[in-house]
Motif scaffolding. Structure first.
Motif, short mmCIF file in Angstrom:
data_model
loop_
_atom_site.label_atom_id
_atom_site.label_comp_id
_atom_site.label_asym_id
_atom_site.label_seq_id
_atom_site.Cartn_x
_atom_site.Cartn_y
_atom_site.Cartn_z
N UNK A 11 -2.77 27.42 11.99
CA UNK A 11 -2.11 26.56 11.00
C UNK A 11 -3.09 25.55 10.40
N UNK A 12 -3.95 24.98 11.25
CA UNK A 12 -4.91 24.00 10.75
C UNK A 12 -5.93 24.65 9.82
N UNK A 13 -6.37 25.86 10.15
CA UNK A 13 -7.32 26.57 9.31
C UNK A 13 -6.69 26.91 7.95
N UNK A 14 -5.45 27.37 7.99
CA UNK A 14 -4.74 27.65 6.73
C UNK A 14 -4.58 26.38 5.91
N UNK A 15 -4.26 25.29 6.58
CA UNK A 15 -4.08 23.99 5.93
C UNK A 15 -5.36 23.57 5.18
N UNK A 16 -6.52 23.78 5.81
CA UNK A 16 -7.79 23.40 5.18
C UNK A 16 -8.13 24.27 3.97
N UNK A 17 -7.69 25.54 4.01
CA UNK A 17 -7.98 26.43 2.89
C UNK A 17 -7.33 25.96 1.58
N UNK A 18 -6.27 25.16 1.65
CA UNK A 18 -5.59 24.68 0.45
C UNK A 18 -6.01 23.26 0.08
N UNK A 19 -7.18 22.81 0.56
CA UNK A 19 -7.85 21.57 0.16
C UNK A 19 -6.91 20.36 0.16
N UNK A 20 -6.45 19.89 1.26
CA UNK A 20 -5.55 18.74 1.31
C UNK A 20 -6.28 17.44 0.97
N UNK B 165 -10.37 18.23 3.72
CA UNK B 165 -11.07 19.50 3.96
C UNK B 165 -12.58 19.32 4.01
N UNK B 166 -13.07 18.15 3.54
CA UNK B 166 -14.51 17.93 3.55
C UNK B 166 -15.00 17.17 4.78
N UNK B 167 -14.07 16.77 5.65
CA UNK B 167 -14.47 16.02 6.85
C UNK B 167 -14.89 17.00 7.95
N UNK B 168 -16.08 16.85 8.54
CA UNK B 168 -16.56 17.79 9.56
C UNK B 168 -15.77 17.71 10.87
N UNK C 287 -1.50 23.87 -3.37
CA UNK C 287 -0.25 24.62 -3.45
C UNK C 287 0.60 24.24 -2.24
N UNK C 288 1.88 24.06 -2.45
CA UNK C 288 2.79 23.69 -1.35
C UNK C 288 3.60 24.90 -0.88
N UNK C 289 4.01 25.73 -1.82
CA UNK C 289 4.88 26.85 -1.49
C UNK C 289 4.20 27.85 -0.55
N UNK C 290 2.97 28.21 -0.85
CA UNK C 290 2.28 29.25 -0.06
C UNK C 290 2.06 28.80 1.39
N UNK C 291 1.56 27.55 1.64
CA UNK C 291 1.42 27.12 3.03
C UNK C 291 2.75 27.10 3.79
N UNK C 292 3.82 26.66 3.15
CA UNK C 292 5.13 26.64 3.81
C UNK C 292 5.60 28.06 4.16
N UNK D 18 0.85 -1.20 0.00
CA UNK D 18 0.00 0.00 0.00
C UNK D 18 0.88 1.24 0.00
N UNK D 19 0.49 2.25 -0.78
CA UNK D 19 1.23 3.51 -0.85
C UNK D 19 0.34 4.63 -0.35
N UNK D 20 0.96 5.59 0.36
CA UNK D 20 0.23 6.72 0.94
C UNK D 20 0.80 8.01 0.35
N UNK D 21 -0.06 8.85 -0.20
CA UNK D 21 0.36 10.11 -0.80
C UNK D 21 -0.48 11.24 -0.24
N UNK D 22 0.15 12.41 -0.15
CA UNK D 22 -0.52 13.59 0.37
C UNK D 22 -0.41 14.69 -0.69
N UNK D 23 -1.54 15.43 -0.89
CA UNK D 23 -1.55 16.43 -1.96
C UNK D 23 -2.24 17.71 -1.49
N UNK D 24 -1.63 18.85 -1.84
CA UNK D 24 -2.21 20.18 -1.62
C UNK D 24 -2.29 20.91 -2.95
#
Length: 720
Positions: A52-61, A694-697, A9-14, A1-7
């Protein structure tokens, strides 16, 4: 099994995260009132985590899980169900060989270690249940391996299939070349040959070459093609018959090597109509397939070539020109008469009876006064047109003189003037609106080219003024008179069953001679007179719906090309109509087909999967909500099938299919070994499952919880 994470945009959150952490630290660097360092650090963590968490959600992870699904390999089995698979040859019954393969344990084993899909084909492809092998009907009327592979390709993705197994005798006789189809396919094809490729004792009547139309009095040329196997040196009889009556026969010594031999006939034809002929060869001793020893074909025999009677009032350039023009036409048999004084002719005489006159299809009166045909000839001519003959009246100095009191006055599409009607001068012909589309004046299918060709013709030298034009007649062309009024130059109409055209002009020899003189050709002039003769000799009772097929008799399994030609009342092609065809056999409706509009009044369709016998065709054509007309026709599908044209198994084709696709070929006895050696690997399919964080309540609840906890602590400590 492989696990990948996607945003997104990466540069702006960093970039934002350190800034947000710094802001949270700056906010709790000092408090009012002061609190302990431990509590200040706790509140800083709450504030930084929420930001940080709110900003993270704005970029639809998105969190992606990738796994691999393992399945059995997919194998397809294609089985030939054509009639040739029911033959019996030196290797025995092909059907029994096929059933033995179905019952083999290796096929059961293949079904257990793979996902086995089974199809049957002849001239089409359908799914099949291996549990119903006893009910498999080998009745296909043709073998189209290329079409079967093409349809099969559409059912599967290239990566989905591991192997394709083809069970056939390889006797391909329809459709595309299978080798051109497999070039696109990316699956190995393993072919299994059923039947014997060795030559059997067989005589085959493989073709009859014959014109579809002949004329009475002609000798109908026929060429019969014969092939034979195992009958070298045998003298065979080729019989030509009609309705059981032997018409002719020829003898041929067979080669017995499969080489084509040709036998010729020249059959005299006397009676007009549709003739149904049969060519046959007696069945040889021990012959494999007697079904291919005869063929039927039909020939439409027409009356002799168009006989035209040209009656001129006297020698003239127009007469000489028209005579040469008509004599150049191979389908026209011209009989010219030139009048002289005392109602006589220089050579020959006007037909003395209606029977003699009806030998002609068209009578042309060129600058002819009534005095030449007064009495019985003009009455015979009137009756000739009423019964279906064609009449063309051409102008000149003496034309129409005395016609007002002639029985022909009722036949003509115009009302002649009494007295002198001829006017000399320069008169340029122009087409009327109906004339731009009428077959008589249509020199080119291109409207612009048609107008150009007429515009290039030199002026006429004279015209006959008419009193009027019948309301039922159609003026095709006119010219401007001296006073500016329009004078009709070509008028068409009908009388009884016949067609009539009046051309009140002369000097049309210029259309030939002058055109050559200015460096051009007489193409326009020749085309006009060809059209005129053709239109006047077409029966007026011509059906507006003409039904035809490319053959009258088809082999079982052949596709029938059906064409319908539509005409309007003036015999012009009728386009943009809705044409419905109903096929029936012995009064029982079989199917209904809508034909495709191919332009120029032609409507076509290709019919397949027809049972042997005579098929009736009923056509109804509609233009909008108006019924244009209806027509009937018929064709015959012979019992002789394409499947019995080539009775030997074609192993060479099966070998080439296997080679070019990356598979292997084997005979029926090697089927079990072939299946056992198939290298079938399990198919692995990647499966991907994505989680949109970002869609999980609960994540939003976590952010609200952090903010609420910070607010509660600050309220209790009464922090500003």
């Amino acid at each position: 099994m492989a696990l990948n994470f996607h945003l997104n945009s990466v540069f702006i959150p960093l970039l934002l995260l350190p800034i947000l952490v710094a802001l949270a630290w700056f906010f709790y660097r000092r408090t009012n009132p002061p609190i302990s360092r431990r509590l200040r650090r706790f509140l800083f963590i709450l504030r930084a985590a929420a930001l940080c968490l709110l900003t993270f959600l704005l970029f639809e992870p998105v969190l992606t899980f990738t796994s691999t699904l393992t399945e059995k390999p997919t194998v397809a089995l294609l089985v030939d169900r054509s009639q040739s698979m029911s033959l019996t040859d030196s290797q025995g019954s092909r059907q029994k060989q096929l059933l033995a393969l179905f019952a083999s344990s290796t096929l059961d084993s293949l079904a257990q270690r793979s996902r086995l899909r089974t199809f049957v084909f002849a001239d089409d492809l359908t799914d099949f249940d291996l549990g119903l092998t006893d009910s498999l009907a080998l009745t296909g009327q043709g073998t189209d391996i290329g079409s079967a592979l093409e349809q099969f390709e559409k059912k599967f993705d290239p990566e989905e299939l591991s192997a394709l197994i083809l069970l056939s005798d390889g006797a391909n006789n329809l459709g595309k070349d299978p080798l051109s189809v497999i070039k696109r396919m990316k699956v190995p094809i393993f072919t299994v040959g059923i039947g014997s490729p060795e030559g059997e004792r067989d005589i085959r009547l493989s073709g009859v070459l014959s014109p579809s139309v002949a004329y009475t009095g002609d000798r109908l040329p026929l060429e019969v093609t014969i092939q034979s196997w195992g009958y070298a040196g045998v003298r065979a009889t080729v019989i030509l018959s009609e309705k059981g009556e032997k018409l002719a026969q020829q003898y041929v010594t067979l080669t017995g090597e499969g080489r084509e031999q040709r036998v010729g006939f020249e059959l005299p034809v006397e009676k007009p109509g549709l003739h149904d002929y049969q060519v046959s060869i007696p069945v040889g001793e021990g012959e494999l397939s007697p079904e291919n020893n005869d063929q039927r074909f039909k020939v439409k025999v027409l009356d002799s070539r168009i006989r035209v009677l040209l009656v001129a009032g006297g020698p003239s350039p127009d007469f000489a020109f028209l005579k040469r023009t008509l004599e150049r036409e191979k389908d026209v048999e011209l009989h010219p008469l030139v009048a002289k004084k005392a109602n006589r002719f220089y050579q020959g005489r006007f037909p003395a009876s209606g029977k003699d006159l009806r030998k002609f299809k068209l009578v042309i009166l060129l600058d002819l006064p009534r005095s030449v045909i007064r009495g019985r000839p003009e009455r015979l001519l009137s009756e000739f047109v009423r019964q279906g003959g064609g009449l063309l009246v051409i102008g000149g100095e003496d034309a129409f003189r005395g016609y007002t009191k002639s029985p022909l006055a009722n036949v003509l599409t115009v009302t002649p003037r009494s007295g002198v009607s001829f006017r000399s001068g320069e008169f340029q012909l122009e087409l009327s609106a109906p004339g731009e589309k009428h077959p008589v004046t249509l020199l080119s299918e291109d409207p612009m080219e048609n107008q150009r060709m007429w515009g290039e013709l030199p002026p006429l030298a004279g015209v006959n003024r008419l009193e009027g034009v019948s309301r039922k007649a159609t003026p095709l062309a006119y010219c401007k008179g001296p006073s500016g009024d329009s004078l009709p130059l070509a008028v068409v109409g009908s009388y009884g069953k016949g067609r009539v055209m009046v051309a009140p002009f002369c000097g049309f020899w210029r259309w030939d001679l002058v055109m050559w003189g200015i460096g051009k050709t007489n193409r326009a002039s020749d085309k006009f007179w060809q059209n005129t003769v053709a239109w006047l000799t077409v029966p007026r009772d011509l059906s507006p719906v003409q039904v035809s097929t490319d053959k009258k008799v088809y082999r079982s399994g052949e596709k029938v090309n059906l064409q319908v030609q539509l005409y309007d009342p003036l015999a012009s092609p009728l386009t943009e109509a809705n044409v419905i065809v109903t096929l029936s056999q012995q009064g029982i409706k079989q199917r209904q087909v809508q034909l495709k509009d191919c332009g120029d009044g032609r409507y076509r369709s290709q019919l397949s999967k027809l049972v042997p016998g005579t098929h009736q065709v009923e056509v109804i054509a509609w233009k909008g909500e108006k019924k244009v007309g209806q027509g009937r026709g018929e064709f015959t599908v012979d019992q002789y099938s394409l499947e019995f044209q080539q009775t030997r198994a074609n192993y060479e084709l099966l070998k080439r299919i296997a080679y070019h696709s990356g598979g292997r070929f084997c005979r029926a006895e090697g089927f079990s070994r072939l299946l056992g050696e198939l290298d079938l690997k399990k198919q692995r399919w990647p499966q991907t499952h994505s989680v949109k964080l970002y869609s999980y309540p609960w994540i939003l609840a976590l952010v609200l919880g952090l903010i609420a906890t910070e607010w509660t602590v600050r309220r209790r400590r009464r922090l500003l």
